[in-house]
Design a protein around this motif. Sequence first.
Motif, PDB file in Angstrom:
ATOM      1  N   GLU A 125       0.833  -1.205   0.000  1.00  0.00           N
ATOM      2  CA  GLU A 125       0.000   0.000   0.000  1.00  0.00           C
ATOM      3  C   GLU A 125       0.868   1.256   0.000  1.00  0.00           C
ATOM      4  O   GLU A 125       0.605   2.201  -0.746  1.00  0.00           O
ATOM      5  CB  GLU A 125      -0.911  -0.006   1.227  1.00  0.00           C
ATOM      6  CG  GLU A 125      -1.917   1.117   1.242  1.00  0.00           C
ATOM      7  CD  GLU A 125      -2.874   1.000   2.409  1.00  0.00           C
ATOM      8  OE1 GLU A 125      -3.503   2.019   2.724  1.00  0.00           O
ATOM      9  OE2 GLU A 125      -3.002  -0.086   2.998  1.00  0.00           O
ATOM     10  N   GLU A 126       1.922   1.252   0.808  1.00  0.00           N
ATOM     11  CA  GLU A 126       2.835   2.391   0.858  1.00  0.00           C
ATOM     12  C   GLU A 126       3.507   2.605  -0.495  1.00  0.00           C
ATOM     13  O   GLU A 126       3.583   3.730  -0.989  1.00  0.00           O
ATOM     14  CB  GLU A 126       3.886   2.151   1.944  1.00  0.00           C
ATOM     15  CG  GLU A 126       4.839   3.306   2.147  1.00  0.00           C
ATOM     16  CD  GLU A 126       5.852   3.012   3.239  1.00  0.00           C
ATOM     17  OE1 GLU A 126       7.012   3.440   3.086  1.00  0.00           O
ATOM     18  OE2 GLU A 126       5.491   2.363   4.235  1.00  0.00           O
ATOM     19  N   THR A 127       3.968   1.522  -1.101  1.00  0.00           N
ATOM     20  CA  THR A 127       4.600   1.613  -2.418  1.00  0.00           C
ATOM     21  C   THR A 127       3.607   2.139  -3.450  1.00  0.00           C
ATOM     22  O   THR A 127       3.946   2.985  -4.285  1.00  0.00           O
ATOM     23  CB  THR A 127       5.137   0.234  -2.849  1.00  0.00           C
ATOM     24  OG1 THR A 127       6.056  -0.230  -1.863  1.00  0.00           O
ATOM     25  CG2 THR A 127       5.820   0.304  -4.196  1.00  0.00           C
ATOM     26  N   GLY A 128       2.381   1.652  -3.380  1.00  0.00           N
ATOM     27  CA  GLY A 128       1.342   2.108  -4.302  1.00  0.00           C
ATOM     28  C   GLY A 128       1.073   3.594  -4.165  1.00  0.00           C
ATOM     29  O   GLY A 128       0.921   4.310  -5.165  1.00  0.00           O
ATOM     30  N   GLU A 129       1.032   4.083  -2.922  1.00  0.00           N
ATOM     31  CA  GLU A 129       0.811   5.511  -2.697  1.00  0.00           C
ATOM     32  C   GLU A 129       1.956   6.338  -3.263  1.00  0.00           C
ATOM     33  O   GLU A 129       1.744   7.397  -3.857  1.00  0.00           O
ATOM     34  CB  GLU A 129       0.637   5.789  -1.204  1.00  0.00           C
ATOM     35  CG  GLU A 129      -0.675   5.286  -0.653  1.00  0.00           C
ATOM     36  CD  GLU A 129      -0.777   5.402   0.859  1.00  0.00           C
ATOM     37  OE1 GLU A 129       0.189   5.870   1.504  1.00  0.00           O
ATOM     38  OE2 GLU A 129      -1.834   5.030   1.399  1.00  0.00           O
ATOM     39  N   GLU A 130       3.200   5.851  -3.080  1.00  0.00           N
ATOM     40  CA  GLU A 130       4.355   6.552  -3.632  1.00  0.00           C
ATOM     41  C   GLU A 130       4.284   6.604  -5.151  1.00  0.00           C
ATOM     42  O   GLU A 130       4.563   7.635  -5.767  1.00  0.00           O
ATOM     43  CB  GLU A 130       5.653   5.864  -3.200  1.00  0.00           C
ATOM     44  CG  GLU A 130       5.969   6.012  -1.729  1.00  0.00           C
ATOM     45  CD  GLU A 130       7.155   5.164  -1.275  1.00  0.00           C
ATOM     46  OE1 GLU A 130       7.784   4.487  -2.132  1.00  0.00           O
ATOM     47  OE2 GLU A 130       7.441   5.173  -0.071  1.00  0.00           O
ATOM     48  N   ILE A 131       3.896   5.491  -5.763  1.00  0.00           N
ATOM     49  CA  ILE A 131       3.799   5.438  -7.226  1.00  0.00           C
ATOM     50  C   ILE A 131       2.724   6.401  -7.719  1.00  0.00           C
ATOM     51  O   ILE A 131       2.928   7.137  -8.687  1.00  0.00           O
ATOM     52  CB  ILE A 131       3.516   3.993  -7.697  1.00  0.00           C
ATOM     53  CG1 ILE A 131       4.759   3.131  -7.479  1.00  0.00           C
ATOM     54  CG2 ILE A 131       3.090   3.969  -9.162  1.00  0.00           C
ATOM     55  CD1 ILE A 131       4.525   1.647  -7.693  1.00  0.00           C
ATOM     56  N   VAL A 132       1.576   6.419  -7.042  1.00  0.00           N
ATOM     57  CA  VAL A 132       0.489   7.304  -7.457  1.00  0.00           C
ATOM     58  C   VAL A 132       0.916   8.766  -7.355  1.00  0.00           C
ATOM     59  O   VAL A 132       0.656   9.571  -8.268  1.00  0.00           O
ATOM     60  CB  VAL A 132      -0.785   7.033  -6.617  1.00  0.00           C
ATOM     61  CG1 VAL A 132      -1.814   8.125  -6.810  1.00  0.00           C
ATOM     62  CG2 VAL A 132      -1.377   5.688  -6.989  1.00  0.00           C
TER      63      VAL A 132
END
Length: 173
Positions: A125-132
């Motif tokens: 989830e953290e990685t996804g937020e960074e990517i977004v």
Amino acid sequence: MSAFEGTSFGEYEGELKEMLEKAQGAGAADIIAECQDLISQMKLEMRTMPKDEKAAAATAIQGYERQLQEAESALLLGGGGGGGGAAEEAPVDTSDRGRMQATTDRLEEQQTKLSRARDLVADIEETGEEIVSELAANREKIEATQAKVDEANQNMDKANTITGRMGKWFNRW
């Protein structure tokens, strides 16, 4: 007789009834595991049934799950107590302790796996937020660059128009 005879669900139901009867005797832990598998198969079969049969199948499955829970409780409590009580044994014998320890170990292992899965989900989830957020920043940069390119194209069009007029004006002389 069952309303589901002649179907896969009916076959599972018959086999489950036999196993639930056997679950009262020796080797009940293995039989209970097989019963759980059969109930899972019955749930899968239920998904393909017409609506009117699906309701009856769901009710039957709930009844079997209750019976299975009772058998498991009886197994964990030392065989379900036959009555009387004159020749009562110690509260927990060594085989029960072993089963309880095995169950506790499995539970701890599952808790560990669940904890690892939660950590993994949090990392994803953290990685996804960074990517977004990075994609949003890139989008802004692309839009700004596109605006500059559009402006440069407009300036080039003006320059071509002016150059064309100057060429016509110069050719008149």
